[in-house]
Design a protein around this motif. Structure first.
Motif, PDB file in Angstrom:
ATOM      1  N   LYS A  99      -7.156  -5.337  -2.145  1.00  0.00           N
ATOM      2  CA  LYS A  99      -6.295  -4.316  -2.746  1.00  0.00           C
ATOM      3  C   LYS A  99      -6.214  -3.093  -1.839  1.00  0.00           C
ATOM      4  CE  LYS A  99      -9.337  -1.368  -5.520  1.00  0.00           C
ATOM      5  NZ  LYS A  99      -9.551  -0.811  -6.874  1.00  0.00           N
ATOM      6  N   TRP A 100      -5.184  -2.292  -2.074  1.00  0.00           N
ATOM      7  CA  TRP A 100      -5.027  -1.007  -1.413  1.00  0.00           C
ATOM      8  C   TRP A 100      -5.980   0.004  -2.035  1.00  0.00           C
ATOM      9  CZ3 TRP A 100      -2.428  -0.261   2.948  1.00  0.00           C
ATOM     10  CH2 TRP A 100      -1.465  -1.198   3.312  1.00  0.00           C
ATOM     11  N   ILE A 101      -6.483   0.906  -1.210  1.00  0.00           N
ATOM     12  CA  ILE A 101      -7.356   1.978  -1.685  1.00  0.00           C
ATOM     13  C   ILE A 101      -6.762   3.303  -1.229  1.00  0.00           C
ATOM     14  CG2 ILE A 101      -9.650   3.011  -1.571  1.00  0.00           C
ATOM     15  CD1 ILE A 101     -10.769   0.213  -1.079  1.00  0.00           C
ATOM     16  N   VAL A 102      -6.579   4.217  -2.172  1.00  0.00           N
ATOM     17  CA  VAL A 102      -6.145   5.575  -1.856  1.00  0.00           C
ATOM     18  C   VAL A 102      -7.383   6.445  -2.034  1.00  0.00           C
ATOM     19  CG1 VAL A 102      -4.466   7.397  -2.315  1.00  0.00           C
ATOM     20  CG2 VAL A 102      -3.875   5.015  -2.789  1.00  0.00           C
ATOM     21  N   GLY A 103      -8.256   6.431  -1.019  1.00  0.00           N
ATOM     22  CA  GLY A 103      -9.596   6.956  -1.181  1.00  0.00           C
ATOM     23  C   GLY A 103      -9.873   8.257  -0.464  1.00  0.00           C
ATOM     24  N   VAL A 104     -11.120   8.701  -0.643  1.00  0.00           N
ATOM     25  CA  VAL A 104     -11.627   9.916   0.003  1.00  0.00           C
ATOM     26  C   VAL A 104     -12.772   9.505   0.914  1.00  0.00           C
ATOM     27  CG1 VAL A 104     -12.725  12.149  -0.347  1.00  0.00           C
ATOM     28  CG2 VAL A 104     -10.987  11.337  -1.965  1.00  0.00           C
ATOM     29  N   PRO A 105     -12.632   9.653   2.234  1.00  0.00           N
ATOM     30  CA  PRO A 105     -13.703   9.255   3.142  1.00  0.00           C
ATOM     31  C   PRO A 105     -14.878  10.218   3.081  1.00  0.00           C
ATOM     32  CG  PRO A 105     -11.910  10.256   4.366  1.00  0.00           C
ATOM     33  CD  PRO A 105     -11.440  10.134   2.952  1.00  0.00           C
ATOM     34  N   SER A 106     -16.067   9.677   3.318  1.00  0.00           N
ATOM     35  CA  SER A 106     -17.273  10.491   3.308  1.00  0.00           C
ATOM     36  C   SER A 106     -17.313  11.405   4.527  1.00  0.00           C
ATOM     37  CB  SER A 106     -18.510   9.593   3.297  1.00  0.00           C
ATOM     38  OG  SER A 106     -19.687  10.350   3.503  1.00  0.00           O
ATOM     39  N   ARG A 166      -3.061  -6.113  -3.736  1.00  0.00           N
ATOM     40  CA  ARG A 166      -2.449  -6.085  -2.404  1.00  0.00           C
ATOM     41  C   ARG A 166      -0.948  -5.813  -2.444  1.00  0.00           C
ATOM     42  NH1 ARG A 166      -0.079 -10.905  -0.451  1.00  0.00           N
ATOM     43  NH2 ARG A 166      -0.112 -12.644  -1.926  1.00  0.00           N
ATOM     44  N   ARG A 167      -0.354  -5.856  -3.602  1.00  0.00           N
ATOM     45  CA  ARG A 167       1.091  -5.615  -3.707  1.00  0.00           C
ATOM     46  C   ARG A 167       1.444  -4.271  -4.327  1.00  0.00           C
ATOM     47  NH1 ARG A 167       0.949 -11.230  -5.202  1.00  0.00           N
ATOM     48  NH2 ARG A 167       2.087 -12.526  -3.683  1.00  0.00           N
ATOM     49  N   PHE A 168       0.500  -3.663  -5.047  1.00  0.00           N
ATOM     50  CA  PHE A 168       0.853  -2.476  -5.829  1.00  0.00           C
ATOM     51  C   PHE A 168      -0.189  -1.368  -5.741  1.00  0.00           C
ATOM     52  CE2 PHE A 168       2.888  -6.046  -8.092  1.00  0.00           C
ATOM     53  CZ  PHE A 168       4.204  -5.594  -8.155  1.00  0.00           C
ATOM     54  N   LEU A 206       3.480   0.726  -8.594  1.00  0.00           N
ATOM     55  CA  LEU A 206       4.359   1.118  -7.491  1.00  0.00           C
ATOM     56  C   LEU A 206       4.210   0.076  -6.385  1.00  0.00           C
ATOM     57  CD1 LEU A 206       3.201   3.841  -8.921  1.00  0.00           C
ATOM     58  CD2 LEU A 206       4.265   4.984  -6.979  1.00  0.00           C
ATOM     59  N   ARG A 207       5.293  -0.569  -6.017  1.00  0.00           N
ATOM     60  CA  ARG A 207       5.219  -1.663  -5.044  1.00  0.00           C
ATOM     61  C   ARG A 207       4.947  -1.138  -3.646  1.00  0.00           C
ATOM     62  NH1 ARG A 207       6.078  -6.879  -4.583  1.00  0.00           N
ATOM     63  NH2 ARG A 207       6.771  -7.087  -6.753  1.00  0.00           N
ATOM     64  N   MET A 208       4.009  -1.819  -2.947  1.00  0.00           N
ATOM     65  CA  MET A 208       3.647  -1.484  -1.577  1.00  0.00           C
ATOM     66  C   MET A 208       4.243  -2.488  -0.600  1.00  0.00           C
ATOM     67  SD  MET A 208       1.766   1.218  -0.999  1.00  0.00           S
ATOM     68  CE  MET A 208       0.656   0.936   0.389  1.00  0.00           C
ATOM     69  N   PRO A 209       4.620  -2.024   0.604  1.00  0.00           N
ATOM     70  CA  PRO A 209       5.041  -2.967   1.650  1.00  0.00           C
ATOM     71  C   PRO A 209       3.822  -3.629   2.282  1.00  0.00           C
ATOM     72  CG  PRO A 209       5.123  -0.734   2.482  1.00  0.00           C
ATOM     73  CD  PRO A 209       4.754  -0.632   1.020  1.00  0.00           C
ATOM     74  N   SER A 210       4.024  -4.410   3.320  1.00  0.00           N
ATOM     75  CA  SER A 210       2.934  -5.108   3.993  1.00  0.00           C
ATOM     76  C   SER A 210       2.033  -4.135   4.743  1.00  0.00           C
ATOM     77  CB  SER A 210       3.499  -6.135   4.981  1.00  0.00           C
ATOM     78  OG  SER A 210       4.145  -5.465   6.049  1.00  0.00           O
ATOM     79  N   VAL A 211       0.846  -4.614   5.098  1.00  0.00           N
ATOM     80  CA  VAL A 211      -0.098  -3.798   5.859  1.00  0.00           C
ATOM     81  C   VAL A 211       0.517  -3.383   7.190  1.00  0.00           C
ATOM     82  CG1 VAL A 211      -2.366  -3.780   6.962  1.00  0.00           C
ATOM     83  CG2 VAL A 211      -2.074  -4.896   4.745  1.00  0.00           C
ATOM     84  N   ALA A 212       1.215  -4.298   7.857  1.00  0.00           N
ATOM     85  CA  ALA A 212       1.835  -3.994   9.144  1.00  0.00           C
ATOM     86  C   ALA A 212       2.888  -2.906   9.003  1.00  0.00           C
ATOM     87  CB  ALA A 212       2.445  -5.258   9.738  1.00  0.00           C
ATOM     88  N   ARG A 218       5.540   6.401   9.907  1.00  0.00           N
ATOM     89  CA  ARG A 218       5.003   7.760   9.886  1.00  0.00           C
ATOM     90  C   ARG A 218       5.128   8.361   8.486  1.00  0.00           C
ATOM     91  NH1 ARG A 218       3.076  11.780  12.584  1.00  0.00           N
ATOM     92  NH2 ARG A 218       3.710  13.942  12.220  1.00  0.00           N
ATOM     93  N   VAL A 219       6.243   8.055   7.814  1.00  0.00           N
ATOM     94  CA  VAL A 219       6.445   8.500   6.428  1.00  0.00           C
ATOM     95  C   VAL A 219       6.649   7.270   5.558  1.00  0.00           C
ATOM     96  CG1 VAL A 219       7.909   9.806   4.856  1.00  0.00           C
ATOM     97  CG2 VAL A 219       7.436  10.705   7.149  1.00  0.00           C
ATOM     98  N   LEU A 220       5.859   7.176   4.522  1.00  0.00           N
ATOM     99  CA  LEU A 220       5.911   6.022   3.615  1.00  0.00           C
ATOM    100  C   LEU A 220       6.261   6.521   2.216  1.00  0.00           C
ATOM    101  CD1 LEU A 220       5.294   2.996   2.954  1.00  0.00           C
ATOM    102  CD2 LEU A 220       2.949   3.739   2.476  1.00  0.00           C
ATOM    103  N   ILE A 221       7.326   5.963   1.627  1.00  0.00           N
ATOM    104  CA  ILE A 221       7.738   6.321   0.271  1.00  0.00           C
ATOM    105  C   ILE A 221       7.638   5.083  -0.609  1.00  0.00           C
ATOM    106  CG2 ILE A 221       9.612   7.190  -1.177  1.00  0.00           C
ATOM    107  CD1 ILE A 221      10.704   8.639   1.266  1.00  0.00           C
ATOM    108  N   VAL A 222       6.889   5.198  -1.694  1.00  0.00           N
ATOM    109  CA  VAL A 222       6.737   4.083  -2.622  1.00  0.00           C
ATOM    110  C   VAL A 222       7.171   4.539  -4.014  1.00  0.00           C
ATOM    111  CG1 VAL A 222       4.929   2.901  -1.352  1.00  0.00           C
ATOM    112  CG2 VAL A 222       4.301   4.657  -2.979  1.00  0.00           C
ATOM    113  N   THR A 223       7.785   3.618  -4.759  1.00  0.00           N
ATOM    114  CA  THR A 223       8.360   3.951  -6.059  1.00  0.00           C
ATOM    115  C   THR A 223       8.027   2.871  -7.079  1.00  0.00           C
ATOM    116  OG1 THR A 223      10.201   5.131  -5.018  1.00  0.00           O
ATOM    117  CG2 THR A 223      10.506   4.436  -7.297  1.00  0.00           C
ATOM    118  N   GLY A 224       7.821   3.302  -8.294  1.00  0.00           N
ATOM    119  CA  GLY A 224       7.627   2.369  -9.402  1.00  0.00           C
ATOM    120  C   GLY A 224       8.487   2.770 -10.586  1.00  0.00           C
TER     121      GLY A 224
END
Length: 256
Positions: A99-106, A166-168, A206-212, A218-224
């Motif tokens: 899955k995708w992670i929208v995280g906070v690095p240590s 991995r998709r959302f 919110l649908r995500m594109p591929s990892v590549a 540079r700018v990524l816009i995702v919508t649900g």
């Protein structure tokens, strides 16, 4: 010959020691500077809208008949930095891994924590067009009070925004829509799943594109978006009702 060998050994020892020192300094930048965390993106904006067109048709004297609308517009009140990464080993919803992670690095090491709830700002507009059915013969109805209708600011609102699989990505708004003295239909929140749909917790996907694709943009816009109509012929306190709920969330990431 012995002297030459000793000289070569000393030079080799010096070079190895210098390389080790450089490697050590390069491997521990976060210890020296906590701001050297492994951020990848900034969420430059996250906005959303919730609209519920509701209708009520009561059958008893003095009960309500008519429709109304709940409109909520909101945004994330800050523009935080995050680490947006795909983990093939993280547990995903509704089952499995990756899955995708929208995280906070240590600040100290390679650790990564999930995104916290972040403050939200916005408005809620309540429109109540209901009227009362006629009273019983010889009776009268209590006057309607709609002082709570109109537009006000959202109170104590927060946004939950993280990976799902991995998709959302997944988003939710923590805020109560209920106000005194104004009708709002049968549902009271953004994540009321029987009326809003979405995940098992009622969140919006919110649908995500591929990892590549993510790695090169540079700018990524995702919508649900979601749309769900719910109706019943057995609504409290009597009669029929319906709720037509539409939700939309857009998030913009900018690569650091």
């Amino acid at each position: 010959m012995v002297a030459v060998r000793r000289g070569l050994f000393a030079i080799a020892f010096f070079l190895v020691g210098s390389a080790c020192a450089v490697a050590f300094l390069s491997a521990t930048p976060s210890e020296a500077a906590p701001e050297g965390r492994a951020w990848t993106h900034r969420i430059t904006s996250l906005t959303g809208e919730y609209v519920d067109h509701w209708r009520l048709n009561s059958t008893e004297p003095c009960r309500l008949v008519g429709d109304g609308t709940v409109t909520v517009k909101f945004k994330m009140a800050i523009v935080p930095r995050v680490r947006l990464v795909y983990s093939p080993f993280a547990s995903a919803e509704p089952s499995g891994y990756g899955k995708w992670i929208v995280g906070v690095p240590s600040a100290h090491g390679p650790g990564l924590t999930g995104a916290p709830r972040r403050p939200a700002a916005g408005t809620i507009t309540l429109v109540d067009n209901t009227v009362q059915r006629p009273p019983e013969p010889g009776g009268e109805c209590p006057p309607l009070e709609k002082a709570g209708c109109g537009t006000t600011s959202l109170k104590r609102a927060s946004i939950d925004f993280d990976g799902y699989n991995r998709r959302f990505l997944v988003a939710g708004l923590g805020a109560s829509f209920q106000r005194a003295n104004c009708g709002i239909g049968q549902t009271h929140s953004f994540t009321d799943r029987p009326f809003s749909g979405g995940t098992r917790l009622g969140e919006l996907l919110l649908r995500m594109p591929s990892v590549a694709t993510v790695s090169r943009r540079r700018v990524l816009i995702v919508t649900g978006t979601s749309h769900k109509v719910t109706s019943s012929t057995d609504c409290e306190p009597d009669g029929s009702c319906s709720d037509d709920v539409t939700r939309r969330v857009t998030a913009t990431f900018k690569k650091l």
